[in-house]
Design a protein around this motif. Structure first.
Motif, PDB file in Angstrom:
ATOM      1  N   LYS A 142      -7.182  -7.935 -15.640  1.00  0.00           N
ATOM      2  CA  LYS A 142      -8.628  -7.734 -15.248  1.00  0.00           C
ATOM      3  C   LYS A 142      -8.651  -9.079 -13.992  1.00  0.00           C
ATOM      4  O   LYS A 142      -8.662  -8.244 -12.888  1.00  0.00           O
ATOM      5  CB  LYS A 142      -9.536  -7.412 -15.294  1.00  0.00           C
ATOM      6  CG  LYS A 142      -9.884  -6.188 -16.449  1.00  0.00           C
ATOM      7  CD  LYS A 142     -10.950  -6.717 -17.052  1.00  0.00           C
ATOM      8  CE  LYS A 142     -11.387  -5.078 -18.651  1.00  0.00           C
ATOM      9  NZ  LYS A 142     -12.834  -4.918 -19.087  1.00  0.00           N
TER      10      LYS A 142
ATOM     11  N   LEU B 268      -5.192  -7.723 -12.057  1.00  0.00           N
ATOM     12  CA  LEU B 268      -5.865  -6.670 -10.572  1.00  0.00           C
ATOM     13  C   LEU B 268      -6.716  -7.094  -9.704  1.00  0.00           C
ATOM     14  O   LEU B 268      -6.438  -6.375  -7.861  1.00  0.00           O
ATOM     15  CB  LEU B 268      -5.820  -5.573 -11.689  1.00  0.00           C
ATOM     16  CG  LEU B 268      -6.230  -3.802 -11.035  1.00  0.00           C
ATOM     17  CD1 LEU B 268      -5.333  -3.775 -10.244  1.00  0.00           C
ATOM     18  CD2 LEU B 268      -7.085  -2.940 -11.830  1.00  0.00           C
ATOM     19  N   GLN B 269      -7.173  -8.002 -10.106  1.00  0.00           N
ATOM     20  CA  GLN B 269      -8.365  -7.802  -8.900  1.00  0.00           C
ATOM     21  C   GLN B 269      -7.982  -8.572  -7.430  1.00  0.00           C
ATOM     22  O   GLN B 269      -9.034  -8.246  -6.992  1.00  0.00           O
ATOM     23  CB  GLN B 269      -9.930  -8.839  -9.615  1.00  0.00           C
ATOM     24  CG  GLN B 269     -10.390  -9.113  -8.793  1.00  0.00           C
ATOM     25  CD  GLN B 269     -11.946 -10.173  -9.060  1.00  0.00           C
ATOM     26  OE1 GLN B 269     -12.540  -9.817 -10.446  1.00  0.00           O
ATOM     27  NE2 GLN B 269     -12.905 -10.738  -8.700  1.00  0.00           N
TER      28      GLN B 269
ATOM     29  N   ARG C 161      -4.079  -4.689  -2.010  1.00  0.00           N
ATOM     30  CA  ARG C 161      -4.569  -3.517  -1.976  1.00  0.00           C
ATOM     31  C   ARG C 161      -3.376  -2.898  -0.973  1.00  0.00           C
ATOM     32  O   ARG C 161      -3.151  -3.698  -0.123  1.00  0.00           O
ATOM     33  CB  ARG C 161      -5.710  -3.435  -2.284  1.00  0.00           C
ATOM     34  CG  ARG C 161      -6.234  -3.592  -3.448  1.00  0.00           C
ATOM     35  CD  ARG C 161      -5.904  -2.830  -4.623  1.00  0.00           C
ATOM     36  NE  ARG C 161      -6.568  -3.320  -5.979  1.00  0.00           N
ATOM     37  CZ  ARG C 161      -6.921  -2.710  -7.098  1.00  0.00           C
ATOM     38  NH1 ARG C 161      -6.455  -1.510  -7.175  1.00  0.00           N
ATOM     39  NH2 ARG C 161      -7.504  -3.064  -8.245  1.00  0.00           N
TER      40      ARG C 161
ATOM     41  N   CYS D  66      -3.835   5.084 -10.659  1.00  0.00           N
ATOM     42  CA  CYS D  66      -5.005   4.010 -10.464  1.00  0.00           C
ATOM     43  C   CYS D  66      -4.914   2.991 -11.547  1.00  0.00           C
ATOM     44  O   CYS D  66      -4.641   2.855 -12.175  1.00  0.00           O
ATOM     45  CB  CYS D  66      -5.977   5.318 -11.291  1.00  0.00           C
ATOM     46  SG  CYS D  66      -7.330   4.564 -11.467  1.00  0.00           S
ATOM     47  N   ASN D  67      -5.321   1.677 -10.838  1.00  0.00           N
ATOM     48  CA  ASN D  67      -4.690   0.477 -10.492  1.00  0.00           C
ATOM     49  C   ASN D  67      -3.666   0.362 -11.853  1.00  0.00           C
ATOM     50  O   ASN D  67      -3.066  -0.667 -12.543  1.00  0.00           O
ATOM     51  CB  ASN D  67      -5.679  -0.161 -11.713  1.00  0.00           C
ATOM     52  CG  ASN D  67      -6.997   0.651 -11.897  1.00  0.00           C
ATOM     53  OD1 ASN D  67      -7.767   0.512 -10.430  1.00  0.00           O
ATOM     54  ND2 ASN D  67      -8.580   0.800 -12.664  1.00  0.00           N
TER      55      ASN D  67
ATOM     56  N   TYR E 241     -10.441   6.353 -13.740  1.00  0.00           N
ATOM     57  CA  TYR E 241     -10.944   5.773 -14.425  1.00  0.00           C
ATOM     58  C   TYR E 241     -12.117   5.192 -14.780  1.00  0.00           C
ATOM     59  O   TYR E 241     -12.956   5.076 -13.864  1.00  0.00           O
ATOM     60  CB  TYR E 241     -10.098   3.944 -13.432  1.00  0.00           C
ATOM     61  CG  TYR E 241     -10.582   2.971 -14.564  1.00  0.00           C
ATOM     62  CD1 TYR E 241     -10.033   2.681 -16.395  1.00  0.00           C
ATOM     63  CD2 TYR E 241     -11.555   1.681 -14.019  1.00  0.00           C
ATOM     64  CE1 TYR E 241     -10.353   1.545 -16.640  1.00  0.00           C
ATOM     65  CE2 TYR E 241     -11.756   0.389 -14.723  1.00  0.00           C
ATOM     66  CZ  TYR E 241     -12.163   0.312 -16.181  1.00  0.00           C
ATOM     67  OH  TYR E 241     -12.164  -0.941 -17.024  1.00  0.00           O
TER      68      TYR E 241
ATOM     69  N   ASN F 278     -14.828   3.062 -15.826  1.00  0.00           N
ATOM     70  CA  ASN F 278     -15.503   1.609 -14.838  1.00  0.00           C
ATOM     71  C   ASN F 278     -16.315   1.142 -16.631  1.00  0.00           C
ATOM     72  O   ASN F 278     -16.268  -0.160 -17.186  1.00  0.00           O
ATOM     73  CB  ASN F 278     -15.993   1.268 -14.035  1.00  0.00           C
ATOM     74  CG  ASN F 278     -15.189   1.684 -12.876  1.00  0.00           C
ATOM     75  OD1 ASN F 278     -14.345   1.173 -12.522  1.00  0.00           O
ATOM     76  ND2 ASN F 278     -15.600   2.974 -12.032  1.00  0.00           N
TER      77      ASN F 278
ATOM     78  N   TYR G  46      -9.078   5.495 -19.325  1.00  0.00           N
ATOM     79  CA  TYR G  46      -8.209   6.058 -18.120  1.00  0.00           C
ATOM     80  C   TYR G  46      -8.418   7.290 -18.726  1.00  0.00           C
ATOM     81  O   TYR G  46      -8.290   7.099 -19.946  1.00  0.00           O
ATOM     82  CB  TYR G  46      -6.668   5.527 -18.018  1.00  0.00           C
ATOM     83  CG  TYR G  46      -7.125   4.260 -17.421  1.00  0.00           C
ATOM     84  CD1 TYR G  46      -7.237   4.053 -16.377  1.00  0.00           C
ATOM     85  CD2 TYR G  46      -7.007   3.240 -18.433  1.00  0.00           C
ATOM     86  CE1 TYR G  46      -6.749   2.875 -15.510  1.00  0.00           C
ATOM     87  CE2 TYR G  46      -6.874   1.799 -17.411  1.00  0.00           C
ATOM     88  CZ  TYR G  46      -7.087   1.877 -16.213  1.00  0.00           C
ATOM     89  OH  TYR G  46      -6.390   1.262 -15.468  1.00  0.00           O
TER      90      TYR G  46
ATOM     91  N   ASP H 255      -9.709   2.156  -0.426  1.00  0.00           N
ATOM     92  CA  ASP H 255     -10.928   2.624  -1.069  1.00  0.00           C
ATOM     93  C   ASP H 255     -11.832   2.975  -0.776  1.00  0.00           C
ATOM     94  O   ASP H 255     -12.915   2.488  -1.049  1.00  0.00           O
ATOM     95  CB  ASP H 255     -11.243   0.578  -1.830  1.00  0.00           C
ATOM     96  CG  ASP H 255     -10.161   0.295  -2.449  1.00  0.00           C
ATOM     97  OD1 ASP H 255      -9.217   0.946  -3.248  1.00  0.00           O
ATOM     98  OD2 ASP H 255      -9.925  -0.922  -2.284  1.00  0.00           O
TER      99      ASP H 255
ATOM    100  N   SER I 128       0.594  -3.991 -11.586  1.00  0.00           N
ATOM    101  CA  SER I 128      -0.552  -4.298 -12.117  1.00  0.00           C
ATOM    102  C   SER I 128       0.249  -4.805 -13.322  1.00  0.00           C
ATOM    103  O   SER I 128       1.000  -3.665 -13.764  1.00  0.00           O
ATOM    104  CB  SER I 128      -1.641  -4.050 -12.451  1.00  0.00           C
ATOM    105  OG  SER I 128      -1.030  -2.708 -13.418  1.00  0.00           O
TER     106      SER I 128
ATOM    107  N   VAL J 245      -1.550  -3.820 -16.077  1.00  0.00           N
ATOM    108  CA  VAL J 245      -2.526  -2.913 -17.221  1.00  0.00           C
ATOM    109  C   VAL J 245      -1.775  -2.464 -17.601  1.00  0.00           C
ATOM    110  O   VAL J 245      -0.636  -1.131 -17.832  1.00  0.00           O
ATOM    111  CB  VAL J 245      -3.236  -1.866 -16.125  1.00  0.00           C
ATOM    112  CG1 VAL J 245      -4.099  -0.544 -17.148  1.00  0.00           C
ATOM    113  CG2 VAL J 245      -4.446  -2.672 -15.704  1.00  0.00           C
TER     114      VAL J 245
END
Length: 424
Positions: free
Chosen positions: A60, A63-64, A68, A136-137, A183, A185, A190, A301, A419, A421
């Motif tokens: 996480k 990814l943060q 992007r 997504c992600n 996703y 949150n 997912y 975003d 990512s 993920v």
């Protein structure tokens, strides 16, 4: 006796020793590296492999911190003489789309010549899939199809091309639906949303279960078979801020375009955490029904709303704070002359001949917007393609078209970020 699992460097507990501080420092440094580099160095030691491959907190954080807006998922129509057509999904750096040297064709045409190399790794057939549901992600949701004598069954797979991981087939379903992906949150899950006119189901990858939820309060465009004037690639739903969003016409399933007013338009938003709906209104500056349907998209975003205005402009709004009506801000208003477009913009044309533009990517740092167009683009001296991509720099007022070595299904392009993920 089994030894306790190693403590994550991102646990809430304060570091108790110099070694703990060193572990945290290493993890902090690694979280800033690209996925490709992490895949190469994870075998340096067992602790690094555990951190990179199995620590959800590290995933996480990475990814943060990942940049992007760097890639788009392109769908080239790769064809080889000894093979049938096969759809592929290629994560492609946006930098190559907007920084490749320009090729001039006559005074009026500026082309960026892009080569997408054939690679069987990206062929969906090799993953026993045939369509992309969403991205997504860093996870790409793929649709698989299996036929037998009794059922026509669909299922889904999660694919992370950056880590070269692919899930098993999940979510088997025999009913006919459209699908979208996002996703949750709240539960870190997912989900696939299956939708039709009078039925909506949600599939969670975490528990491999389908659930029926309330059907649409307002039916989105292009679901009812009798709806007219809608592009099939425009309204599968877009994911942003934990919700799937569709454009809809309020209180109408069957309609004629000339009967619609501005007040009839609404955005239906499904919160994936609560699995409940709410309705968002278009921006107050949307005051005239365009000749083709407006478009809901996601750029930087933010939920975006775009449309043609009269025969002169393309208008793009951003919702700066999701769900807050007052945060709609007009982002761009581009004259068609600046886009070098003088075709498909007359209200007198038939619907199928009307220009339709779909925003794909935007960046305020580079002052650039990439859009898909359903009109013919200049590809070479003899061939006109039925759809193409436009690159527009609003600071310099420069427009270019992208020329590729393959046909690209531009209207199915998705945003993508690399990512760690997991697909499990």
């Amino acid at each position: 006796m089994n030894s306790p699992p190693p403590k994550s460097p991102f646990s809430n507990a304060a570091p108790t020793s110099l070694m703990d501080l060193l572990v945290e420092l290493i993890a902090d440094i690694l979280s800033r590296l690209p996925v490709k580099t992490l895949m190469q160095i994870k075998c340096v030691c067992k602790s690094w492999k555990t951190l990179i491959s199995h620590d959800s907190s590290f995933t996480k954080l990475h990814l943060q911190r990942s940049p992007r807006n760097t890639h788009l998922l392109l769908l080239p129509e790769w064809g080889r003489p000894d093979e049938e057509f096969d759809c592929s999904v290629v994560p492609f750096p946006v930098s190559l789309l907007i920084e490749t040297p320009i090729e001039f064709r006559y005074p009026y045409f500026r082309l960026r010549n892009i080569t997408i190399r054939y690679d069987p790794y990206y062929q969906l057939r090799n993953m026993d899939c045939y369509h992309i549901v969403g991205s997504c992600n860093g996870l790409i949701c793929l649709l698989s199809n299996s036929c037998d004598t009794k059922h026509h069954c669909k299922s889904f797979r999660l694919w992370n091309p950056a880590t070269n991981t692919l899930s098993e087939k999940l979510g088997h379903i025999t009913e006919r639906f459209r699908f979208t992906f996002g996703y949750d949150n709240l539960t870190d899950t997912y989900k696939v949303v299956a939708f039709s006119v009078n039925k909506v189901k949600v599939f969670s990858f975490s528990d491999n279960v389908w659930r029926d939820i309330q059907s649409f309060t307002v039916v989105p465009f292009d679901i009812h078979p009798r709806q007219l004037n809608c592009h099939q690639y425009n309204n599968d739903g877009v994911y942003v801020s934990g919700a799937i969003n569709w454009l809809a016409i309020r209180n109408k399933i069957e309609y004629e375009w000339n009967d619609i007013t501005v007040d009839d338009f609404v955005i239906v938003s499904l919160d994936l955490a609560t699995e409940t709906y709410r309705q968002l209104l278009p921006p107050s500056g949307f005051v005239e029904v365009p000749p083709v349907e407006p478009c809901v998209s996601v750029l930087m975003d933010c939920l975006c709303f775009s449309y043609r205005f009269k025969d002169t402009h393309f208008v793009l709004w951003k919702m700066m704070e999701f769900g807050v009506q007052e945060s709609w801000t007009q982002f761009l208003k581009i004259n068609f002359q600046n886009l070098q477009i003088d075709y498909g913009i007359s209200n007198l044309l038939a619907y199928d001949s009307q220009l339709f533009l779909l925003p794909l990517w935007a960046s305020e740092s580079s002052n650039t917007l990439i859009m898909a167009s359903n009109q013919e683009g200049y590809a070479d001296d003899s061939l006109f393609k039925p759809q193409h991509a436009i690159v527009y720099n609003w600071r310099d007022n420069v427009v270019e078209q992208i020329k590729t070595n393959n046909e690209i299904m531009w209207f199915y392009t998705k945003d993508y970020v690399e990512s760690l993920v997991s697909t499990r």
